[in-house]
Design a protein around this motif. Structure first.
Motif, short mmCIF file in Angstrom:
data_model
loop_
_atom_site.label_atom_id
_atom_site.label_comp_id
_atom_site.label_asym_id
_atom_site.label_seq_id
_atom_site.Cartn_x
_atom_site.Cartn_y
_atom_site.Cartn_z
N ILE A 19 0.99 -1.08 0.04
CA ILE A 19 -0.09 0.08 0.10
C ILE A 19 0.76 1.32 -0.07
N LYS A 20 0.46 2.27 -0.56
CA LYS A 20 1.51 3.46 -0.97
C LYS A 20 1.29 4.47 0.33
N LYS A 21 0.26 4.46 0.84
CA LYS A 21 -0.09 5.38 2.11
C LYS A 21 -0.51 4.72 3.22
N LEU A 22 0.01 4.70 4.41
CA LEU A 22 -0.30 3.97 5.61
C LEU A 22 -0.17 4.97 6.82
N PHE A 23 -1.32 4.94 7.41
CA PHE A 23 -1.32 5.32 8.89
C PHE A 23 -0.73 4.27 9.73
N LEU A 24 -0.62 4.80 11.03
CA LEU A 24 -0.10 3.63 12.24
C LEU A 24 -1.06 2.81 12.36
N HIS A 25 -2.36 2.98 12.58
CA HIS A 25 -3.39 1.80 12.84
C HIS A 25 -4.96 2.62 12.75
N GLU A 26 -5.44 1.95 12.07
CA GLU A 26 -6.88 2.53 11.51
C GLU A 26 -7.81 1.31 11.79
N PRO A 27 -9.05 1.49 12.17
CA PRO A 27 -9.95 0.34 12.79
C PRO A 27 -10.35 -0.20 11.37
N THR A 28 -11.07 -1.47 11.63
CA THR A 28 -11.57 -2.46 10.57
C THR A 28 -13.15 -2.55 10.74
N LEU A 29 -13.74 -1.37 9.72
CA LEU A 29 -15.10 -1.18 9.96
C LEU A 29 -15.85 -1.74 8.79
N SER A 30 -17.16 -2.09 9.00
CA SER A 30 -17.68 -2.70 7.46
C SER A 30 -19.27 -2.47 7.94
N ARG A 31 -19.91 -3.11 6.96
CA ARG A 31 -21.68 -2.77 6.96
C ARG A 31 -22.12 -3.59 8.49
N LEU A 32 -21.48 -4.43 9.04
CA LEU A 32 -21.91 -5.03 10.21
C LEU A 32 -21.92 -3.86 11.29
N GLU A 33 -20.90 -2.96 11.46
CA GLU A 33 -20.89 -1.90 12.36
C GLU A 33 -21.91 -1.04 12.00
N LEU A 34 -22.15 -0.50 10.87
CA LEU A 34 -23.14 0.44 10.44
C LEU A 34 -24.78 0.02 10.56
N LYS A 35 -24.76 -1.28 10.24
CA LYS A 35 -26.25 -1.91 10.84
C LYS A 35 -26.49 -1.58 12.40
N ALA A 36 -25.46 -2.10 13.11
CA ALA A 36 -25.38 -2.06 14.51
C ALA A 36 -25.86 -0.82 14.97
N VAL A 37 -25.07 0.30 14.45
CA VAL A 37 -25.40 1.70 14.87
C VAL A 37 -26.72 2.10 14.40
N ASN A 38 -27.24 1.68 13.20
CA ASN A 38 -28.33 2.21 12.77
C ASN A 38 -29.42 1.58 13.55
N ASP A 39 -29.41 0.26 13.91
CA ASP A 39 -30.45 -0.43 14.78
C ASP A 39 -30.56 0.25 16.18
N CYS A 40 -29.40 0.61 16.63
CA CYS A 40 -29.33 1.45 17.87
C CYS A 40 -30.01 2.76 17.77
N ILE A 41 -29.74 3.48 16.69
CA ILE A 41 -30.38 4.81 16.46
C ILE A 41 -32.04 4.81 16.40
N LYS A 42 -32.52 3.61 15.78
CA LYS A 42 -33.96 3.48 15.68
C LYS A 42 -34.74 3.19 17.02
N THR A 43 -33.99 2.84 17.82
CA THR A 43 -34.45 2.63 19.08
C THR A 43 -34.73 3.87 19.73
N GLY A 44 -34.10 4.95 19.42
CA GLY A 44 -34.05 6.21 20.16
C GLY A 44 -33.25 6.36 21.53
#
Length: 389
Positions: A19-44
């Protein structure tokens, strides 16, 4: 020669990561996290009361095999609460490595207590327990079963050993010191989720352990941390203090607080993200260990470097892949750092020793010669989990 060595590091990182550009450490995020957060938001329910927080705590407890896990807004706040639980008071001294992130010492100062800086060892970057034992034998005295600094006459209450970059330290040695000098142990395991020593999880050897889920940790809740303990009284007190010390009353609308509390509880929205990340944790650790082996293969035959590997009887999460210069060399270290950062590889050195920082220059310290050596030879390499397919 130094330019050649700096370029060598760059070429080896490039070969491992592709890889040409690298930060030290980045999170590994995907649709799984997006769904979890959206589901939480829906509950209010997105703040600090919700089923996601309780479930996240249960998952942490099960994973670490700690009886209790209390989710906190960040690792620093978890350290602060842990110090209060251990009875650390104004002007008490707390033993802490100079080789750690500043948050460890900051939490001590939040209690108006005094950080007493101790040395680390080169092999695992953990507290040098053997050297510390000799130092305390010479420089402390026991009064009524308590340990006092002979020079300052202050009570030494606790010790905070750190799992630096996720690696275990000399746990038996620290426990021996704690028994002999009657000290509480607060394990700073903020970098060590998934790390084990002799099959037991980091942060479960002392009175309390602290985790972090900052954006750069092996899993993230955005911001967040946790307190681990097997002590029921500590767990109940931690929940109480971190929730503004609000009492449960007959009338739920009453606001009754029986102590100085802190608004430190982890919000549900963050816990939802953490729950999704927990599902990936074993896979992320597997990738971290695989990344270590790739770096090891690249650097093991290079006479200028040594790759940091887990100590015996342990399994590290390899949070940050770490490279040592064979000999401490500040000029060479800076050359490597500048060359690689100029090439957009965000490698970094270890933290500046805490005793050298402006807020901490006047506090007590033992001989820190090994920590100084470490600071002139240590390089953290790009370590994101997604670098391994």
């Amino acid at each position: 020669m130094n330019n050649y060595i700096a370029k060598t590091v760059f070429e080896k990182i490039k070969k491992v990561t592709k890889i040409k550009k690298l930060f030290l450490h980045e999170p590994t995020l995907s649709r799984l996290e997006l769904k979890a957060v959206n589901d939480c938001i829906k509950t209010g329910v997105v703040s600090s009361s919700g089923k996601q927080v309780e479930l996240f705590e249960k998952k942490l407890s099960k994973f670490t095999k700690s009886k209790y896990a209390i989710a906190i807004i960040n690792g620093t706040s978890a350290l602060h609460i842990s110090l209060l639980l251990c009875g650390v008071k104004e002007k008490d001294e707390v033993l802490v490595p100079s080789l750690t992130f500043v948050a460890t010492a900051n939490a001590i100062r939040y209690c108006n207590a005094i950080p007493h800086f101790i040395d680390s060892r080169e092999y695992d970057l953990g507290v040098d327990a053997e050297k510390l034992f000799k130092y305390l034998k010479k420089n402390t005295i026991k009064k009524n079963g308590k340990c006092f600094n002979k020079k300052t006459n202050r009570f030494i209450t606790a010790i905070i050993p750190v799992y630096v970059f996720g690696h275990p330290y000399d746990i038996p040695g620290i426990k021996k010191i704690a028994r002999h000098f009657n000290l509480k142990i607060i394990e700073d395991a903020t970098e060590a989720l998934g790390t084990k020593f002799k099959g037991k999880h980091a942060g479960t050897f002392g009175d309390l352990g602290v985790l972090s889920f900052n954006g750069n940790k092996i899993i993230t809740t955005g911001g967040g941390g946790a307190i681990l303990t097997n002590n029921k009284r500590f767990a109940e007190k931690a929940k109480h203090l971190s929730s503004t010390a609000k009492l449960k009353t007959k009338n739920h609308w009453d606001y009754v607080h029986d102590d100085i509390g802190y608004n430190y509880k982890l919000p549900s929205l963050n816990a939802a993200l953490g729950l999704a990340q927990m599902k990936k944790l074993n896979k992320l650790i597997f990738k971290k260990r695989k990344l270590f082996k790739k770096y090891q293969k690249e650097f093991e035959k290079d006479l200028n470097f040594k790759i940091m590997k887990e100590p015996s009887n342990s399994k590290s999460n390899y949070w940050l892949q770490t490279l040592f210069l064979k000999k401490p060399d500040k000029n060479l270290l800076n050359k490597i750092l500048k060359f690689n950062n100029d090439k957009r590889y965000r490698i970094r050195p270890v933290w500046k020793l805490l005793n050298t920082l402006k807020p901490y220059k006047s506090f007590p310290k033992m001989d820190l010669s090994c920590s100084k050596k470490i600071s002139y030879k240590t390089i953290n390499l790009p370590s994101s989990s997604f670098l391994i397919k």
